[in-house]
Design a protein around this motif. Structure first.
Motif, mmCIF file in Angstrom:
data_model
loop_
_atom_site.group_PDB
_atom_site.id
_atom_site.type_symbol
_atom_site.label_atom_id
_atom_site.label_comp_id
_atom_site.label_asym_id
_atom_site.label_seq_id
_atom_site.Cartn_x
_atom_site.Cartn_y
_atom_site.Cartn_z
ATOM 1 N N GLY A 270 0.793 -1.223 0.000
ATOM 2 C CA GLY A 270 0.000 0.000 0.000
ATOM 3 C C GLY A 270 0.824 1.271 0.000
ATOM 4 O O GLY A 270 0.282 2.363 0.213
ATOM 5 N N THR A 271 2.117 1.157 -0.256
ATOM 6 C CA THR A 271 3.038 2.301 -0.147
ATOM 7 C C THR A 271 3.258 2.981 -1.486
ATOM 8 O O THR A 271 3.444 2.333 -2.512
ATOM 9 C CB THR A 271 4.385 1.823 0.428
ATOM 10 N N ASN A 272 3.239 4.296 -1.476
ATOM 11 C CA ASN A 272 3.637 5.125 -2.618
ATOM 12 C C ASN A 272 4.418 6.325 -2.087
ATOM 13 O O ASN A 272 4.574 6.488 -0.880
ATOM 14 C CB ASN A 272 2.422 5.624 -3.403
ATOM 15 N N ARG A 273 4.864 7.171 -2.995
ATOM 16 C CA ARG A 273 5.505 8.426 -2.598
ATOM 17 C C ARG A 273 4.452 9.505 -2.344
ATOM 18 O O ARG A 273 4.538 10.253 -1.372
ATOM 19 C CB ARG A 273 6.470 8.873 -3.696
ATOM 20 N N ILE A 274 3.478 9.578 -3.223
ATOM 21 C CA ILE A 274 2.366 10.522 -3.116
ATOM 22 C C ILE A 274 1.079 9.753 -3.380
ATOM 23 O O ILE A 274 1.099 8.631 -3.897
ATOM 24 C CB ILE A 274 2.483 11.677 -4.136
ATOM 25 N N ASP A 275 -0.057 10.363 -3.020
ATOM 26 C CA ASP A 275 -1.322 9.743 -3.410
ATOM 27 C C ASP A 275 -1.697 10.218 -4.805
ATOM 28 O O ASP A 275 -0.926 10.929 -5.475
ATOM 29 C CB ASP A 275 -2.415 9.993 -2.370
#
Length: 545
Positions: free
Chosen positions: A373-378
């Motif tokens: 569920g990880t990203n840098r930004i949404d």
């Protein structure tokens, strides 16, 4: 130029390759005056040509490089004509004004590119091998609380402008908004990709599935069917809006799943195991295909000899291996702010109130490295964050998109997510967790005189508004006098998520993750969830005994 350009080209390509491999930047921009003339533009995915009138070029060259007008004209004449470069450009910007006017031309862009490869091994052969790519743009106009949205699968500037005109023409009246200057966000990369799956030869990927198949079949002669799946996905997004957001992100997802069927007489049982991360091919060094396959086989074989589960109300110890499935499915959606604003959540209007056991702290964290569920930004350009939802039993916050945060006068949390450019972003979970406590899990099991130990949860049904659930336990055991006993099959848990959180009376010091895909409003996004071992003093168990 003939001496330096080839060497410079090699150095640049080496540097770009290193950036791509270590994942230190989601996008690389090379600015070069002779990019097209040298043919170097063919090495890149997109060509942006920034043009200016001849008079502007002359004035700038004379001022910047202290050239005479004749020298400046000679330099311009040595390059390709501007019209020729514009003809092959993917994007065209006109720079006859100041820097802010140039930036304003790019503020309307939201783009996504998505590529995926799926390999399926079944019946001891490669059953499926598919690969595809999709890219497109989504445009949104907001008037008050109403959002108007349009999307298309062409990202060339003329098509995007036509889409914008079509969207604008559907509105009545007039409105204007002064765009804000772009402001950099503090959003470092969260997951590092060391070996991009796209660089791995196809035969090596197929060999992984063959290894998984062999390992599962070697576990026991009762294994009659093995299905192994390999999925790699690369997703890149660009988000820009009139509020000063201009952000990019690139995420690599890798998944290996093994499903096993075991047969003994007329009895057939299945086992399933999956690993999935925002990682590169190196994930399979940590989670080897043989280990994943053996675990799936173990679960299937265990069910063949398991006893029918009892029915009634029991004390249940939920293992960390269950990975937070219950808190995600039965409670997590109630923290999403669109449910809060509609009054559809039991947590609406309860900030600062006790909603769970004082032993329970729940958080959603989009910054955890390598988690699904990880990203840098949404998908609205907001940096992801760790959001404390419940702290020692007290409700502290919700999961927000830009819209819900603005409406509820709260800060965005980086949870505005969408399945693709075809969808509007809505509040969604990322990596939702119950925080570990201080009690050793062995002590929790030893505290139960008569109960059920749930090692893992499989599928089930959930009412995401009320939190009512029925879960199937893919692995469960009887507890007698503080000791784990015989395995159970066909074990079901029934209850209401918020009630379960309120009743937990022991929290373990361990911590385990699960990965999956979450569905809501017709959109599916990658997530993970985690929890320690917990004790639930009373929950309804359904069985066949």
């Amino acid at each position: 130029n003939k001496i330096l350009h080839p060497k410079t080209k090699v150095m640049l390509l080496q540097e770009i390759e290193e950036i791509r491999r270590n994942g230190s930047a989601p996008i690389v921009v090379v600015d070069a005056a002779l990019l097209v003339e040298s043919g170097f533009h063919r090495e890149f995915d997109r060509l942006v040509v920034v043009s200016s009138s001849t008079e502007n070029q002359l004035q700038r060259l004379v001022q910047r490089d202290t050239l005479t007008r004749e020298e400046a004209l000679a330099r311009i004449a040595a390059q390709w004509p501007t019209e020729a470069k514009l003809a092959i450009a993917d994007y065209r910007l006109t720079n006859n004004g100041n820097l802010e006017e140039l930036r304003a031309q790019a503020r309307r862009v939201f783009m996504e590119s998505h590529s995926q490869t799926i390999l399926t091994w079944e019946e001891q052969r490669l059953e499926q091998a598919t690969s595809g790519a999709d890219r497109g743009v989504g445009l949104r106009i907001r008037l008050g609380e109403t959002a108007y949205y349009a999307s298309g699968n062409s990202v060339d500037p003329p098509s995007v402008r036509a889409l914008a005109r079509s969207l604008a023409s559907s509105l009545t009246g007039s409105a204007s908004c002064a765009p804000r200057p772009f402001t950099p966000r503090d959003a470092p990369p969260r997951s590092i990709v060391r070996a991009h799956p796209a660089d791995v030869p196809l035969p090596e990927k197929v060999a992984l599935l063959e290894r998984a198949d062999a390992a599962a079949r070697e576990a026991d002669s009762r294994i009659v069917q093995v299905t192994a799946s390999y999925i790699e996905t690369a997703r890149s997004v660009l988000v820009a809006n009139s509020e000063g957001i201009y952000e990019t992100d690139a995420t690599c997802y890798l998944t290996l799943a093994v499903s096993v069927v075991a047969r003994q007489g007329d009895q057939i049982r299945a086992g399933y195991e999956v690993v999935s991360e925002t990682s590169g091919f190196e994930m399979l060094d940590r989670a080897r295909p043989e280990e994943v396959a053996r675990e799936a086989a173990r679960i299937a074989l265990l069910q063949l000899s398991a006893s029918p589960a009892p029915s009634g109300t029991f004390t249940v110890v939920l293992s960390a291996r269950a990975g937070g499935t219950m808190v995600h499915e039965a409670c997590g959606h109630g923290f999403e702010a669109d449910f809060i604003e509609k009054g559809l959540s039991v947590y609406a209007g309860r900030i600062g109130q006790k909603v769970a056991s004082e032993l329970v702290t729940v958080f959603d964290d989009g910054t955890l490295p390598q988690k699904r569920g990880t990203n840098r930004i949404d998908d609205e350009g907001t940096p992801v964050s760790k959001v404390v939802l419940i702290e020692e039993g007290i409700l502290r916050g919700y999961l927000h998109s830009l819209r819900t945060a603005r409406k509820m006068d709260m800060r965005p949390t980086g949870n505005g997510r969408r399945e693709s450019y075809r969808h509007l972003p809505i509040p969604r979970m990322r990596n939702t967790c119950i925080a570990p406590g201080e009690t050793p899990p062995e002590k929790i099991i030893a505290s139960v005189k008569e109960g059920i130990f749930v090692a893992d949860i499989g599928g089930g049904e959930v009412d995401i508004v009320t939190g009512n659930f029925v879960f199937h336990c893919s692995e469960a055991y009887r507890i007698r006098n503080g000791v784990i006993g015989e395995a159970l099959r066909d074990t079901m848990l029934t209850g209401r998520g918020p009630d379960i959180l309120a009743s937990i009376d022991m929290v373990g010091s361990d911590f385990g993750f699960n990965a999956g895909t979450c569905g809501k409003d017709g959109q599916h996004v990658p997530v993970s969830d985690a929890q320690p071992t917990v004790r639930i003093p009373s929950i309804v168990v359904g069985g066949t005994a």
